[in-house]
Enzyme design. Structure first.
Site, PDB file in Angstrom:
ATOM      1  N   HIS A 117       0.883  -0.709  -0.040  1.00 25.64           N
ATOM      2  CA  HIS A 117      -0.057  -0.162  -0.174  1.00 25.64           C
ATOM      3  C   HIS A 117       0.579   1.360  -0.544  1.00 25.64           C
ATOM      4  O   HIS A 117       1.578   1.871   0.606  1.00 25.64           O
ATOM      5  CB  HIS A 117      -0.967   0.392   1.005  1.00 25.64           C
ATOM      6  CG  HIS A 117      -2.466   0.765   0.727  1.00 25.64           C
ATOM      7  ND1 HIS A 117      -3.447   0.403   1.863  1.00 25.64           N
ATOM      8  CD2 HIS A 117      -2.357   1.960   0.496  1.00 25.64           C
ATOM      9  CE1 HIS A 117      -4.197   0.951   1.259  1.00 25.64           C
ATOM     10  NE2 HIS A 117      -3.272   2.451   0.399  1.00 25.64           N
ATOM     11  N   LEU A 118       1.262   1.780  -0.767  1.00 24.80           N
ATOM     12  CA  LEU A 118       1.652   3.285  -1.126  1.00 24.80           C
ATOM     13  C   LEU A 118       1.543   4.161  -0.383  1.00 24.80           C
ATOM     14  O   LEU A 118       0.077   4.198  -0.226  1.00 24.80           O
ATOM     15  CB  LEU A 118       1.551   2.943  -2.497  1.00 24.80           C
ATOM     16  CG  LEU A 118       2.466   4.991  -3.684  1.00 24.80           C
ATOM     17  CD1 LEU A 118       3.454   4.295  -3.743  1.00 24.80           C
ATOM     18  CD2 LEU A 118       1.678   5.159  -4.663  1.00 24.80           C
ATOM     19  N   HIS A 119       2.332   4.868   0.481  1.00 23.79           N
ATOM     20  CA  HIS A 119       2.668   6.018   1.295  1.00 23.79           C
ATOM     21  C   HIS A 119       3.836   7.009   0.658  1.00 23.79           C
ATOM     22  O   HIS A 119       4.901   6.562   0.676  1.00 23.79           O
ATOM     23  CB  HIS A 119       2.455   5.496   2.404  1.00 23.79           C
ATOM     24  CG  HIS A 119       3.528   3.825   3.259  1.00 23.79           C
ATOM     25  ND1 HIS A 119       3.249   3.701   2.938  1.00 23.79           N
ATOM     26  CD2 HIS A 119       4.114   3.971   4.172  1.00 23.79           C
ATOM     27  CE1 HIS A 119       3.865   2.147   3.124  1.00 23.79           C
ATOM     28  NE2 HIS A 119       4.867   3.129   3.998  1.00 23.79           N
ATOM     29  N   VAL A 120       3.090   7.606   0.945  1.00 23.62           N
ATOM     30  CA  VAL A 120       4.167   9.154   0.709  1.00 23.62           C
ATOM     31  C   VAL A 120       4.767   9.603   2.287  1.00 23.62           C
ATOM     32  O   VAL A 120       3.722   9.946   3.231  1.00 23.62           O
ATOM     33  CB  VAL A 120       4.145  10.242  -0.291  1.00 23.62           C
ATOM     34  CG1 VAL A 120       5.366  11.445  -0.140  1.00 23.62           C
ATOM     35  CG2 VAL A 120       3.411   9.854  -1.188  1.00 23.62           C
TER      36      VAL A 120
END
Ligand SMILES: [Zn+2]
Length: 165
Positions: A117-120
């Site tokens: 799950h992509l996260h910045v």
């Protein structure tokens, strides 16, 4: 450079040790899990890191369970960058840091703890915070609890969202 990115790696290894099948970002949508969420957009949200490297350490996350930038839609790309910009503005206003780390870890080798799950990450930085880290090992003492951080940042995100900034 690698030195700066190592700290949040440990935090995520810890936070996901309960089981690989659970996704902390998807769980953030469950009732009663809103305490860490700072703002919700149309296709993404901003959430405080449960194991912050510094006060104000937050993450900008797409609603969808997607692993990479490559798998995001153009709408998600636009909003992720807009939310990241709001994070920069909010943290600068609330904490007046001397710097910010803004970045994405893709894959375990790159230090990602939540792999799918992509996260910045957006992390406020102050001169000497890395040195402090090296002295006390993996333990960091933060001056502020997460509820206090959320109360400080939420109004700024809400203002930015409503003003269409
Ligand atoms: Zn997810």
């Amino acid at each position: 450079m690698e030195r700066l990115w190592a700290p949040w790696r440990q935090a995520y290894v810890t936070s996901t040790s309960a089981g690989d099948s659970s996704c902390i970002f998807c769980h953030a949508f469950e009732p009663g899990r809103d305490e860490l969420i700072l703002v919700r957009g149309a296709v993404s949200f901003v959430i405080l890191n449960l194991y912050p490297y510094n006060n104000g350490h937050l993450m900008v996350v797409p609603n969808r369970h997607v692993p990479t930038l490559a798998s995001t839609t153009s709408l998600e790309q636009t909003e992720l960058m807009r939310m990241t910009r709001h994070a920069e503005i909010a943290l600068t206003e609330a904490y007046k840091p001397q710097g910010l780390n803004i970045g994405v870890n893709l894959g375990r080798s790159a230090g990602a703890g939540v792999l799918d799950h992509l996260h910045v990450h957006v992390v406020p930085r102050w001169n000497g915070d890395t040195n402090f880290m090296s002295v006390v090992g993996k333990v960091r003492v933060l001056a502020e609890d997460l509820g206090q951080t959320a109360r400080k940042l939420r109004p700024i995100f809400e203002r930015l969202a409503s003003s269409n900034a």
